[in-house]
Write an enzyme that holds these catalytic residues in place. Structure first.
Site, PDB file in Angstrom:
ATOM      1  N   SER A 159       0.845  -1.188   0.000  1.00  0.00           N
ATOM      2  CA  SER A 159       0.000   0.000   0.000  1.00  0.00           C
ATOM      3  C   SER A 159       0.885   1.245   0.000  1.00  0.00           C
ATOM      4  O   SER A 159       1.914   1.282  -0.679  1.00  0.00           O
ATOM      5  CB  SER A 159      -0.928  -0.052   1.223  1.00  0.00           C
ATOM      6  OG  SER A 159      -1.855   1.009   1.214  1.00  0.00           O
ATOM      7  N   LYS A 177      -5.388   2.951  -2.533  1.00  0.00           N
ATOM      8  CA  LYS A 177      -4.689   2.246  -1.452  1.00  0.00           C
ATOM      9  C   LYS A 177      -5.565   2.091  -0.211  1.00  0.00           C
ATOM     10  O   LYS A 177      -5.425   1.107   0.527  1.00  0.00           O
ATOM     11  CB  LYS A 177      -3.397   2.979  -1.104  1.00  0.00           C
ATOM     12  CG  LYS A 177      -2.351   2.951  -2.219  1.00  0.00           C
ATOM     13  CD  LYS A 177      -2.009   1.537  -2.669  1.00  0.00           C
ATOM     14  CE  LYS A 177      -0.799   1.525  -3.599  1.00  0.00           C
ATOM     15  NZ  LYS A 177      -0.506   0.170  -4.116  1.00  0.00           N
TER      16      LYS A 177
END
Length: 294
Positions: A159, A177
């Site tokens: 992420s 994300k």
């Protein structure tokens, strides 16, 4: 003489973890042809795992696979696929099972990024990043889950920290994300009873990566922009690799559904990459600092 900050060393995983830690295990990694995900894959291979690296550019994958195999003594299979296309991912998984017979670990690392303010970000550009990052993660999970269940394995999703606090010019990535983080949390809860763990690594600024080359301002000391790092230095790919080895190891068997920022503590300083609010009020004045097109 003014005191200087202590600089934490960059450590190779082989100096901490057993070299045969993942002997007989198999890693499936999207985005493994370069950058952070290549480093994560290499670390897993250095500790005994075989691997499949997945991406769209087969020539890059083939070269990377050859280099990783030579460097680690393990087998690396290049598999061309687009994470936005479930059928191509399923084919890459099938090739992995045919070659290695199992999948123990999955890194969902395919991603896209560029600089753009919301006012200048097209609907299609926003959608494309979500398709690669969020839908790509979902598609990878769907293609691999039955095999990871069978091996009682684990996922790591790559992420970022942009969405942890508002980051200008990163609306598309922040949304994508945030979705990845949420998927990982649900996966951890749903698949935990089946023996599967799922965690997120959120890298901070990592030196020598394509992402930093695209996003970091040029001609400016990035450490100064960030106000420095509590650990005394910018991140290295090995920092992400070490976190990967730990989270996939049995030492992390009680860790699931978590987001682990690997950023040297920089998130807590909450500095922007470029001068704020000038960057949003007069972006043209900072054009000399921007490498990527907006």
């Amino acid at each position: 003489m003014a005191p200087t900050a202590y600089v934490q060393p960059i450590v190779d995983s082989t100096s901490v973890f057993k070299e045969d830690l993942f002997k007989g295990k198999v890693l499936f990694c999207t985005g493994g042809g370069s950058g952070i995900c290549r480093g994560m894959t290499e670390a897993m291979m250095r500790h005994g795992a075989n691997a499949t690296i997945v991406g769209r550019k087969i020539e890059r994958l083939q070269q990377t696979a050859k280099e990783l195999s030579a460097a680690t003594g393990q087998e690396c299979l290049p598999a061309q696929a687009d994470v936005r296309q479930p059928a191509s991912l399923k084919e890459a998984v099938a090739k992995t099972i045919e070659k290695f017979g199992r999948i123990d670990f999955v890194i969902c690392g395919a991603a896209g990024n560029f600089l753009a303010p919301i006012s200048g970000l097209s609907e299609n550009a926003f959608k494309t990043v979500l398709e690669i990052d969020t839908m790509g993660t979902y598609n990878t999970i769907k293609a691999t889950i039955q095999h990871v269940r069978a091996s009682k394995g684990a996922y790591i999703h790559v992420s970022a920290t942009f969405h942890h606090n508002g980051t200008p010019y990163q609306a598309h990535v922040s949304a994508a994300k945030a979705g990845v983080d949420a998927l990982s949390a649900v996966l951890a809860v749903e698949e935990g009873p089946h023996g599967v763990r799922s965690n997120v690594i959120a890298p901070g600024p990592i030196d020598g990566t394509e992402g930093m080359d695209r996003l970091a301002p040029k001609g400016i000391d990035t450490a100064q922009l960030h106000g420095g790092y509590p650990v005394g230095r910018q991140g290295d790919i090995k920092d992400i690799a070490n976190a990967t080895v730990f989270l996939f190891s049995n030492a992390a068997s009680y860790i699931t559904g978590q987001v682990l920022p690997v950023d040297g503590g920089s998130e807590h300083l909450r500095h922007q990459f470029m001068p704020y609010p000038q960057m949003v009020l007069d972006p043209k004045s900072l054009s000399h600092m921007i490498k990527a097109r907006m």
